[in-house]
Design an enzyme around this catalytic site. Structure first.
Site, PDB file in Angstrom:
ATOM      1  N   CYS A 384      66.793  11.794  71.329  1.00  0.00           N
ATOM      2  CA  CYS A 384      65.641  11.996  72.203  1.00  0.00           C
ATOM      3  C   CYS A 384      66.092  12.098  73.670  1.00  0.00           C
ATOM      4  O   CYS A 384      66.669  13.103  74.029  1.00  0.00           O
ATOM      5  CB  CYS A 384      64.594  10.906  71.953  1.00  0.00           C
ATOM      6  SG  CYS A 384      62.944  11.493  72.353  1.00  0.00           S
ATOM      7  N   HIS A 510      63.693  11.264  66.285  1.00  0.00           N
ATOM      8  CA  HIS A 510      64.285   9.930  66.093  1.00  0.00           C
ATOM      9  C   HIS A 510      64.717   9.749  64.637  1.00  0.00           C
ATOM     10  O   HIS A 510      63.945   9.227  63.822  1.00  0.00           O
ATOM     11  CB  HIS A 510      63.265   8.837  66.438  1.00  0.00           C
ATOM     12  CG  HIS A 510      62.964   8.747  67.894  1.00  0.00           C
ATOM     13  ND1 HIS A 510      63.548   7.800  68.709  1.00  0.00           N
ATOM     14  CD2 HIS A 510      62.141   9.487  68.680  1.00  0.00           C
ATOM     15  CE1 HIS A 510      63.089   7.960  69.953  1.00  0.00           C
ATOM     16  NE2 HIS A 510      62.238   8.978  69.957  1.00  0.00           N
ATOM     17  N   GLU A 512      66.681   7.646  63.424  1.00  0.00           N
ATOM     18  CA  GLU A 512      66.876   6.223  63.073  1.00  0.00           C
ATOM     19  C   GLU A 512      65.693   5.632  62.313  1.00  0.00           C
ATOM     20  O   GLU A 512      65.856   4.725  61.499  1.00  0.00           O
ATOM     21  CB  GLU A 512      67.192   5.398  64.332  1.00  0.00           C
ATOM     22  CG  GLU A 512      66.054   5.182  65.330  1.00  0.00           C
ATOM     23  CD  GLU A 512      65.877   6.304  66.346  1.00  0.00           C
ATOM     24  OE1 GLU A 512      66.304   7.447  66.068  1.00  0.00           O
ATOM     25  OE2 GLU A 512      65.273   6.053  67.413  1.00  0.00           O
TER      26      GLU A 512
HETATM   27  N1  GLN Z   1      61.470  10.255  78.079  1.00  0.00           N
HETATM   28  C1  GLN Z   1      61.743  11.346  77.220  1.00  0.00           C
HETATM   29  C2  GLN Z   1      60.479  12.122  76.865  1.00  0.00           C
HETATM   30  O1  GLN Z   1      59.396  11.633  77.010  1.00  0.00           O
HETATM   31  C3  GLN Z   1      62.461  10.899  75.969  1.00  0.00           C
HETATM   32  C4  GLN Z   1      61.648   9.990  75.099  1.00  0.00           C
HETATM   33  C5  GLN Z   1      62.468   9.236  74.106  1.00  0.00           C
HETATM   34  O2  GLN Z   1      63.676   9.072  74.264  1.00  0.00           O
HETATM   35  N2  GLN Z   1      61.819   8.702  73.102  1.00  0.00           N
HETATM   36  O3  GLN Z   1      60.542  13.235  76.419  1.00  0.00           O
END
Ligand code: GLN
Length: 537
Positions: A384, A510, A512
């Site tokens: 992310c 994600h 994970e």
């Molecule tokens: N802050 C980033 C976004 O909003 C990444 C979010 C995250 O790592 N879950 O896109």
């Protein structure tokens, strides 16, 4: 009417006794005996969900397929049971009150005074039974967050009292988890805190059916007898839960103590089939007897509270076992990484993972870590925000786009290689408004990701507002970073890789959240494999 049985898990004496792990372990044993089981968590706080909480408050925010932002215990439930949870598996006081107040405004209680009992408790009751009423589960385990005696838990305990009464003891029971502390000076285990917490529960009209006692030392039969006598349970219903080497040992420990047996006995359900734990134990054996070791740096800004990265560290354990390798995590605070020390801080690691996150704290350190991994051919995994930082680092240092950034950190940057998703432009409210939950992704064949998944079509969970800016795709690709995964409907870039690097993968989603004991996540497995290869160089 469904025949679902309900197990309530309450906690006494202190928090952090591991109700979630006990609930998940019991569920695992029942599942492996052939029952269909799910687990639900009731959280007494007033936030609608933990999505707006700082991870320092409550650890990681876990995300389900259907886009619920939930407590990290749901992650344990999925990792143990290998079945997805949903919106219905996490209820908060905020959600309860929101529903009741909405109904009141619609006039559903017209003429009546709306009160904690029965209106709030009825709503809690409804939420507890939603999962049972689907008919999908033989047993629903409901974990009540917090500690008995907390002001905010009272309506939940009262609801449990009502449900026990309505359903009868063949259909609903309470497991109370307590602490039996060891007093070194006296050389003794002490039962009084447990007696007091059971008394506290009984003041609310709830008498526990089973006691699970957390302890650092073996609990003797005498102590079990004493606890049974004072707490209105049978001796066989006093279950010891001794500190374990790993949380994944707890199902076996509970099996040895007979927790599943006593639960089934109370429910008058068949105890003939023993739990089938072969796959589980194969995983454990490999986890405990690694043939090699890798060290992986985890770069994040919340590392003071390691629970902030719970699903990632558990995914390392699953992937480690599958590679028969111990994964040692080097926790690196992104704020501590500077231009002058990043080499020294990252020296010797076999892989680098840049973690998810929000806001600009520690951003420069994350970019430095990406650069170090890229330039030194160290396996790199960006999740992310970590993927977004990989794109920024590449744009700055390889393409030479000075002032390449994400508009999250710098709204007026010259090269917004990461920018706000169009669907987010009009969003002003913070709660539950990110791009959440499972979305499809198509992978390009011949990519590292495809190689890992062995599939072109995948579905992964998301939690973000910003995305890869497709206006830069050609420039970035011609410089050697490839977009290898896309959302088939919107074209949003989900995966980036550097094919010339041994293992450099960034994912917008994600992975994970979907790694379980039974199904270690393919990208984590492949990343650890690459780290292992690197370590042997
Ligand atoms: N802050 C980033 C976004 O909003 C990444 C979010 C995250 O790592 N879950 O896109």
């Amino acid at each position: 009417m469904s025949n679902t049985k309900y197990v309530f898990v309450t906690g006494g004496v202190t928090s952090s006794l591991g109700k979630g792990i006990i609930a998940a372990s019991l569920a695992k044993l029942l599942q492996q005996r052939g029952f269909s089981v799910t687990i639900q968590k009731l959280d007494p706080y007033i936030n609608i969900d933990p999505g707006t909480l700082n991870p320092y408050e409550h650890g990681e925010c876990y995300v389900t397929d259907d886009g619920a932002e939930t407590d990290l215990d749901l992650g344990h439930y999925e990792r143990f049971l290998n079945i997805p949870t949903s919106q219905a598996n996490n209820v908060t006081t905020g959600k309860i009150y929101q529903s009741v107040i909405n109904k009141e405004r619609k006039g559903e209680f017209l003429g009546k005074t709306v009160q904690v009992i029965p209106h709030i408790t009825d709503e809690i009751k409804r939420r507890i039974q939603i999962l049972g009423e689907t008919g999908d589960y033989d047993i629903v385990i409901t974990e009540i967050g917090g500690t008995v005696g907390d002001i905010e838990s009272l309506p939940y305990v009262e609801t449990v009292r009502q449900l026990l009464w309505e359903k009868g003891e063949e259909n609903a029971i309470v497991i109370h988890l307590t602490l039996v502390p060891y007093l070194a000076a006296a050389g003794e285990l002490k039962t009084k805190p447990t007696q007091h917490s059971v008394k506290m529960l009984m003041q609310s009209g709830v008498s526990p059916n089973i006691l699970v006692c957390r302890t650092e030392h073996e609990i003797s039969d005498d102590i079990k007898r004493k606890l049974a006598l004072f707490c209105n349970v049978k001796k066989e219903d006093v279950i010891q839960s001794i500190d374990a080497e790993t949380i994944y040992d707890v199902p076996n420990l509970m099996l040895a103590e007979g927790l599943d047996e006593v639960v089934l006995k109370k429910f008058k359900l068949s105890r003939e089939k023993q739990p089938e734990l072969k796959v589980w134990n194969d995983f454990l054996r490999k986890h405990k007897n690694p043939k090699s070791q890798v060290e992986v740096a985890l770069i994040g800004k919340y590392i003071e509270l390691q629970d902030s990265y719970k699903s990632i560290t558990e995914a390392f354990i699953h992937a480690g076992s599958s590679n028969e390798t111990k994964v040692k995590v080097r926790w690196v605070h992104s704020e501590s990484l500077t231009v002058s020390n990043f080499e020294e801080k990252l020296k010797g690691v076999n892989g680098i993972l840049v973690a998810p996150g929000f806001g600009d704290r520690g951003i420069d350190g994350k970019i430095k870590a990406v650069q170090y991994a890229r330039e030194n051919n160290i396996p790199f995994f960006g999740i992310c925000l970590g993927m977004q930082m990989a794109v920024i680092e590449f744009s700055k240092n390889v393409i030479g786009l000075e002032d390449a950034f994400s508009t999250e950190m710098k709204s007026n940057c010259k090269h917004p290689v990461i920018n706000l998703m169009e669907s987010q432009e009009k969003v002003t409210e913070k709660g539950g408004t990110m791009r959440l939950g499972a979305w499809d992704c198509n992978l390009i064949k011949e990519s590292k990701a495809f190689h890992a998944y062995q599939s072109e079509n995948i579905s992964e969970r998301h939690r973000h507002r910003y995305e890869f800016n497709n206006t830069y795709i050609e420039q970035i690709e011609s410089a050697g970073m490839k977009a290898t995964g896309f959302n088939p409907k919107t074209g949003l870039v989900e995966v980036v890789e550097i094919p010339a690097h041994p293992w450099f993968v960034g994912v917008q989603y994600h992975p994970e959240y979907k790694s379980t004991v039974l199904k270690p996540h393919p990208l984590f497995v492949d990343f650890i494999k690459a780290a292992l290869k690197y370590s042997k160089k």
